[in-house]
Design a protein around this motif. Sequence first.
Motif, PDB file in Angstrom:
ATOM      1  N   MET A 135      -6.056  -3.373  -2.631  1.00  3.62           N
ATOM      2  CA  MET A 135      -4.745  -3.357  -2.092  1.00  3.62           C
ATOM      3  C   MET A 135      -3.687  -4.672  -2.391  1.00  3.62           C
ATOM      4  SD  MET A 135      -4.865  -0.696   0.030  1.00  3.62           S
ATOM      5  CE  MET A 135      -6.189   0.302  -0.437  1.00  3.62           C
ATOM      6  N   SER A 136      -2.624  -4.453  -2.347  1.00  2.00           N
ATOM      7  CA  SER A 136      -1.766  -5.558  -2.740  1.00  2.00           C
ATOM      8  C   SER A 136      -1.490  -6.292  -1.366  1.00  2.00           C
ATOM      9  CB  SER A 136      -0.625  -4.993  -3.408  1.00  2.00           C
ATOM     10  OG  SER A 136       0.246  -4.236  -2.306  1.00  2.00           O
ATOM     11  N   GLN A 137      -1.006  -7.305  -1.518  1.00  2.23           N
ATOM     12  CA  GLN A 137      -0.191  -8.280  -0.389  1.00  2.23           C
ATOM     13  C   GLN A 137       1.114  -7.614   0.304  1.00  2.23           C
ATOM     14  OE1 GLN A 137      -1.541 -10.819   0.599  1.00  2.23           O
ATOM     15  NE2 GLN A 137      -2.592 -11.907  -0.977  1.00  2.23           N
ATOM     16  N   GLU A 138       1.529  -6.860  -0.674  1.00  4.76           N
ATOM     17  CA  GLU A 138       2.731  -5.958   0.016  1.00  4.76           C
ATOM     18  C   GLU A 138       2.246  -4.787   0.928  1.00  4.76           C
ATOM     19  OE1 GLU A 138       6.503  -6.235   0.962  1.00  4.76           O
ATOM     20  OE2 GLU A 138       5.550  -7.541  -0.664  1.00  4.76           O
ATOM     21  N   PHE A 139       1.078  -4.220   0.649  1.00  2.00           N
ATOM     22  CA  PHE A 139       0.666  -3.131   1.439  1.00  2.00           C
ATOM     23  C   PHE A 139      -0.027  -3.811   2.595  1.00  2.00           C
ATOM     24  CE2 PHE A 139      -2.509  -0.091   2.633  1.00  2.00           C
ATOM     25  CZ  PHE A 139      -1.705   1.180   2.831  1.00  2.00           C
ATOM     26  N   HIS A 140      -0.732  -4.899   2.408  1.00  2.00           N
ATOM     27  CA  HIS A 140      -1.289  -5.774   3.585  1.00  2.00           C
ATOM     28  C   HIS A 140      -0.051  -6.115   4.625  1.00  2.00           C
ATOM     29  CE1 HIS A 140      -5.419  -7.296   2.616  1.00  2.00           C
ATOM     30  NE2 HIS A 140      -5.569  -6.078   2.400  1.00  2.00           N
ATOM     31  N   LYS A 141       1.082  -6.510   4.038  1.00  2.00           N
ATOM     32  CA  LYS A 141       2.250  -6.918   4.914  1.00  2.00           C
ATOM     33  C   LYS A 141       2.600  -5.407   5.682  1.00  2.00           C
ATOM     34  CE  LYS A 141       6.535  -9.317   4.513  1.00  2.00           C
ATOM     35  NZ  LYS A 141       7.576 -10.066   3.644  1.00  2.00           N
ATOM     36  N   PHE A 142       2.554  -4.525   5.089  1.00  5.04           N
ATOM     37  CA  PHE A 142       3.020  -3.016   5.640  1.00  5.04           C
ATOM     38  C   PHE A 142       2.164  -2.806   6.834  1.00  5.04           C
ATOM     39  CE2 PHE A 142       2.011   1.342   5.639  1.00  5.04           C
ATOM     40  CZ  PHE A 142       3.249   1.632   6.347  1.00  5.04           C
ATOM     41  N   TRP A 143       0.880  -2.962   6.533  1.00  9.66           N
ATOM     42  CA  TRP A 143      -0.330  -2.609   7.340  1.00  9.66           C
ATOM     43  C   TRP A 143       0.016  -3.355   8.693  1.00  9.66           C
ATOM     44  CZ3 TRP A 143      -2.577   1.969   6.979  1.00  9.66           C
ATOM     45  CH2 TRP A 143      -3.390   2.333   8.021  1.00  9.66           C
ATOM     46  N   LEU A 144       0.298  -4.634   8.601  1.00  9.69           N
ATOM     47  CA  LEU A 144       0.455  -5.602   9.735  1.00  9.69           C
ATOM     48  C   LEU A 144       1.175  -4.981  10.598  1.00  9.69           C
ATOM     49  CD1 LEU A 144       0.500  -9.128   7.951  1.00  9.69           C
ATOM     50  CD2 LEU A 144      -1.410  -8.176   9.467  1.00  9.69           C
ATOM     51  N   LYS A 145       2.539  -4.371  10.188  1.00  6.01           N
ATOM     52  CA  LYS A 145       3.502  -3.596  11.316  1.00  6.01           C
ATOM     53  C   LYS A 145       2.672  -2.548  11.732  1.00  6.01           C
ATOM     54  CE  LYS A 145       7.619  -4.980   8.854  1.00  6.01           C
ATOM     55  NZ  LYS A 145       6.892  -5.983   7.691  1.00  6.01           N
ATOM     56  N   ILE A 146       1.870  -1.633  11.030  1.00  4.18           N
ATOM     57  CA  ILE A 146       1.134  -0.581  11.704  1.00  4.18           C
ATOM     58  C   ILE A 146       0.186  -1.151  12.827  1.00  4.18           C
ATOM     59  CG2 ILE A 146      -0.641   1.047  11.254  1.00  4.18           C
ATOM     60  CD1 ILE A 146       1.997   1.935   9.895  1.00  4.18           C
ATOM     61  N   SER A 147      -0.570  -2.325  12.396  1.00  2.81           N
ATOM     62  CA  SER A 147      -1.343  -2.944  13.439  1.00  2.81           C
ATOM     63  C   SER A 147      -0.534  -3.313  14.834  1.00  2.81           C
ATOM     64  CB  SER A 147      -1.813  -4.045  12.944  1.00  2.81           C
ATOM     65  OG  SER A 147      -2.634  -3.563  11.901  1.00  2.81           O
ATOM     66  N   ALA A 148       0.647  -3.990  14.403  1.00  5.98           N
ATOM     67  CA  ALA A 148       1.698  -4.387  15.418  1.00  5.98           C
ATOM     68  C   ALA A 148       1.782  -3.105  16.439  1.00  5.98           C
ATOM     69  CB  ALA A 148       2.864  -4.964  14.894  1.00  5.98           C
ATOM     70  N   ILE A 149       2.424  -1.927  15.747  1.00  2.00           N
ATOM     71  CA  ILE A 149       2.710  -0.853  16.647  1.00  2.00           C
ATOM     72  C   ILE A 149       1.645  -0.361  17.560  1.00  2.00           C
ATOM     73  CG2 ILE A 149       3.496   1.534  16.211  1.00  2.00           C
ATOM     74  CD1 ILE A 149       5.272   0.654  13.902  1.00  2.00           C
TER      75      ILE A 149
END
Length: 139
Positions: free
Chosen positions: A1-15
Motif C-alpha cells: 500500500m502507498s502512503q496516499e492509500f493509507h491517508k485515504f484509509w485514515l478517513k475511512i477509519s475516522a468515518i
Amino acid sequence: MSQEFHKFWLKISAIVIASFGPVAFLATMPEYSEAARFSLDLLDWPLDGQQTYEGPTMHFMSALLGGFLFGWGVMIWCLSVWVHDLAPEGVRKSVLTGALAWFFLDSAGSYASGAWPNVLWNVLVLLMIVGPLWRPAKT
C-alpha cells in the motif's frame, strides 16, 4: 500500500469511528434512543429486546460515549489532513495503537459483562478501522 492509500484509509477509519457518536448522542433523549437500543440488542445477539436505554445514568453514559467516539473520529480525520504528510508512520502507528487499545478493552468488558457476541462484532469493526494500516506503506 502507498502512503496516499493509507491517508485515504485514515478517513475511512475516522468515518467508521465517528459514525457511532451520533447514535450514542441521540440515545440521550428517550424519544430518539431506538437506534442505540437496537444496536445494543444486535451487538449482544440474539435480537431479543432485552437491551434497553432507560434511566438517566444510561442517557448520561451515552452523552459521554457519543462525544468520545465522535471526537476520536474527528481527530483521526484531522491527523489524515494536517499531520500525515509530516509523519505518516507516526500517524499510522498511533491510529493502529488506539484501535487495538479500544478493541482489547471493549472486548474484555463485553466478555466480562456477558455480552460476548460483541467481541465478534468488534473484530469486524477493528478490520474496518485498521484496513491496510496493519502494515507500513511502501515508500
